[in-house]
Structures are given as C-alpha cells and as structure tokens.
Design a protein around this motif. Structure first.
Motif, PDB file in Angstrom:
ATOM      1  N   ILE A  84       0.847  -1.205   0.000  1.00 19.94           N
ATOM      2  CA  ILE A  84       0.000   0.000   0.000  1.00 19.94           C
ATOM      3  C   ILE A  84       0.878   1.250   0.000  1.00 19.94           C
ATOM      4  O   ILE A  84       0.618   2.195  -0.739  1.00 19.94           O
ATOM      5  N   GLU A  85       1.933   1.241   0.814  1.00 24.94           N
ATOM      6  CA  GLU A  85       2.821   2.409   0.840  1.00 24.94           C
ATOM      7  C   GLU A  85       3.386   2.701  -0.551  1.00 24.94           C
ATOM      8  O   GLU A  85       3.441   3.837  -0.986  1.00 24.94           O
ATOM      9  N   ARG A  86       3.829   1.641  -1.216  1.00 24.61           N
ATOM     10  CA  ARG A  86       4.413   1.817  -2.553  1.00 24.61           C
ATOM     11  C   ARG A  86       3.371   2.335  -3.541  1.00 24.61           C
ATOM     12  O   ARG A  86       3.647   3.191  -4.375  1.00 24.61           O
ATOM     13  N   THR A 127      10.133  -3.118  -3.096  1.00 23.46           N
ATOM     14  CA  THR A 127      10.175  -2.690  -1.685  1.00 23.46           C
ATOM     15  C   THR A 127       9.155  -1.576  -1.452  1.00 23.46           C
ATOM     16  O   THR A 127       8.665  -0.959  -2.389  1.00 23.46           O
ATOM     17  N   CYS A 128       8.886  -1.312  -0.175  1.00 29.51           N
ATOM     18  CA  CYS A 128       8.111  -0.129   0.178  1.00 29.51           C
ATOM     19  C   CYS A 128       9.025   1.082  -0.051  1.00 29.51           C
ATOM     20  O   CYS A 128      10.224   0.923  -0.238  1.00 29.51           O
ATOM     21  N   PRO A 129       8.480   2.292  -0.048  1.00 28.31           N
ATOM     22  CA  PRO A 129       9.338   3.456  -0.332  1.00 28.31           C
ATOM     23  C   PRO A 129      10.423   3.693   0.729  1.00 28.31           C
ATOM     24  O   PRO A 129      11.312   4.501   0.525  1.00 28.31           O
ATOM     25  N   HIS A 130      10.351   2.972   1.845  1.00 29.30           N
ATOM     26  CA  HIS A 130      11.377   3.117   2.887  1.00 29.30           C
ATOM     27  C   HIS A 130      12.393   1.988   2.807  1.00 29.30           C
ATOM     28  O   HIS A 130      13.253   1.862   3.664  1.00 29.30           O
ATOM     29  N   GLY A 131      12.257   1.134   1.768  1.00 34.70           N
ATOM     30  CA  GLY A 131      13.275   0.120   1.495  1.00 34.70           C
ATOM     31  C   GLY A 131      13.008  -1.269   2.032  1.00 34.70           C
ATOM     32  O   GLY A 131      13.862  -2.144   1.916  1.00 34.70           O
ATOM     33  N   ASN A 161      13.175   2.663  11.091  1.00 31.75           N
ATOM     34  CA  ASN A 161      12.108   3.217  11.913  1.00 31.75           C
ATOM     35  C   ASN A 161      11.233   4.116  11.047  1.00 31.75           C
ATOM     36  O   ASN A 161      11.728   5.073  10.464  1.00 31.75           O
ATOM     37  N   GLU A 162       9.957   3.797  10.981  1.00 29.35           N
ATOM     38  CA  GLU A 162       9.069   4.573  10.122  1.00 29.35           C
ATOM     39  C   GLU A 162       8.144   5.490  10.918  1.00 29.35           C
ATOM     40  O   GLU A 162       7.060   5.834  10.456  1.00 29.35           O
ATOM     41  N   ALA A 163       8.571   5.879  12.102  1.00 30.76           N
ATOM     42  CA  ALA A 163       7.805   6.876  12.852  1.00 30.76           C
ATOM     43  C   ALA A 163       7.724   8.126  11.979  1.00 30.76           C
ATOM     44  O   ALA A 163       8.708   8.531  11.365  1.00 30.76           O
ATOM     45  N   GLY A 236       7.021   2.375  13.668  1.00 33.36           N
ATOM     46  CA  GLY A 236       6.349   1.771  12.519  1.00 33.36           C
ATOM     47  C   GLY A 236       7.314   0.879  11.802  1.00 33.36           C
ATOM     48  O   GLY A 236       8.438   0.731  12.210  1.00 33.36           O
ATOM     49  N   ARG A 237       6.859   0.268  10.750  1.00 27.60           N
ATOM     50  CA  ARG A 237       7.740  -0.641  10.028  1.00 27.60           C
ATOM     51  C   ARG A 237       8.631   0.097   9.080  1.00 27.60           C
ATOM     52  O   ARG A 237       8.283   0.521   8.074  1.00 27.60           O
TER      53      ARG A 237
HETATM   54 ZN   LIG Z   1       7.542   1.489   4.607  1.00 27.32          ZN
END
Ligand SMILES: [Zn+2]
Length: 237
Positions: A84-86, A127-131, A161-163, A236-237
């Motif tokens: 979903i993030e991606r 991957t998600c946008p945070h890798g 950390n996805e805070a 967060g993840r």
């Molecule tokens: Zn993410």
C-alpha cells in the motif's frame, strides 16, 4: 479457512515482532517494548494475548517465536502494508514521509481483489518506499549508517524506523533508499554523507542509527537493537 479478525493493536505487535525477526534481532518483550516505545507491563499483557491466540509461543528463556499461523498472518500484514505504501507514493504521488500512517488505516480494509490490482499497478517495485521488501524473506542485510567509517562508499538500503516525525526529518535531509555516496565526515553531533551529485546530506548520529546501508569497507553487523532506535512517539515498520 476462517481466521479470527485481529485488532489494530494486535496487528501492530505482530508487525513489530516480524520486524525483529527479519532484522535477526532477539524477539523478546524487552525489544518489543523498546521498538514500540511502550512500558514493559503493557507489552507483557499484549504478548500474553497473542500467546493465548496461538499466534506466538514463548520459550523458557522468554524468547518469542511465531506459530505457523502467527508467521503467516504477520507476513501477510507486513507485505500488504508495504505494498500500500508503494502504491500511495508511486501511483498516487503522495510523498514517502506521509504514507506510513495512511497505509496503516487502509491495510485492514483491503480486499484480495484490490490487493491484486495494487500489485499490478506498482509494476516491478520490490520494496516499500522506505526500502523494506514487499515479498518478505528477501531482505538485504545492512549495517547502521552510524557505524560506517569516513571515506566508505555507501548505498542506502532502508529506514528501519518509520515513525512519521523521523521520516519527515529524513525527507528534509535529502537521504532516501537507493541513494549512493560516501561517508564524508562524522563527529559526535553529525554524520555527513556526500551524495554522488556532490550534495552534502547531514544527519544526527541517533538518526543515522536507524538508517541501514551497504558500505564498502563495511563495519561488522550489529547484533543488538540500538538504544536510539525510536525517536518518535510511535514505532512503525
Ligand atoms: Zn515502509
């Protein structure tokens, strides 16, 4: 197969446990408490609930393991969240420091049909946008940017950390997954990365603890959860 609907809190704990599992860190109540910034009694209670729900087991050494069902559910939750993030960044154009909370709200409302559509829409992104890998089990091992020596070549793998407040800080710094550069300087207050285009990107050492990179030469991998992993109020993840 009928699956009991998990509460939002239960999902969040499973996600955190799964993150520890992926990172090869001990799955203990203490690490969950640290990662989620919650008190030990709060975590203890929820761990007990997951155990009674047969999603996890606890060994005599207090180390937590997933049951087969717990692992299946955690993988599904985590993979869907990242997908979903991606979708939100690549298809809807939402900045990557704003998608984590949105994904959290959307993830339990998704039908399998919508999930398939989203998968098709993100093309070959893995991957998600945070890798973090969308298909779990494909995580590339990395080291914290905070450990890298001056002069080493680096590539940013992911933000552990996805805070949300931390993601805003990282976005403002100019760092993002996939970025390549060299560790230009470091001291007690700063870690500076020189990007391939010559820009100097500066972070505090505590934020650099939460950024995983591939480095050459590489420092040894960490085996414990950094104290400074969590800066925000919420993990967060
Ligand atoms: Zn993410």
């Amino acid at each position: 197969m009928a699956t009991v609907e998990l509460t939002g809190a239960e999902r969040e704990y499973l996600e955190t446990l799964f993150w520890l599992y992926e990172a090869g860190l001990p799955m203990t109540g203490a690490n969950v408490a640290r990662a989620m910034q919650l008190s030990a009694p709060t975590v203890h209670e929820m761990i007990g609930r997951l155990e009674r729900g047969e999603l996890i087991t606890r060994g005599p050494d207090k180390v937590i393991s997933f049951t087969a069902e717990g692992e299946r559910q955690a993988e599904e939750i985590v993979g869907r969240h990242r997908l979903i993030e991606r979708f939100l960044t690549d298809v809807l154009g939402i900045p990557w420091d704003e998608v984590h909370e949105e994904a959290e709200r959307l993830e339990h409302a998704m039908s399998p049909v919508l999930e398939q559509r989203m998968l098709a829409a993100i093309g070959d992104a893995t991957t998600c946008p945070h890798g973090h890998p969308i298909r779990v089990g494909t995580r590339v091992p990395g080291v914290p940017l905070a450990d890298v020596g001056e002069g080493a070549a680096i590539r940013v793998l992911r933000f552990e950390n996805e805070a949300e407040d931390l993601l805003h800080y990282l976005k403002a710094s100019g760092l993002e997954p996939g970025l390549e550069g060299t560790l230009a300087e470091r001291d007690e207050e700063h870690v500076a990365v020189k990007a391939a285009d010559g820009t100097l990107l500066t972070l505090t050492p505590s934020v650099a603890e939460t950024v995983s990179v591939i480095a050459d030469p590489s420092p040894p991998p960490r085996t414990a959860l950094p104290e400074q992993l969590v800066l925000g109020q919420r993990y967060g993840r």
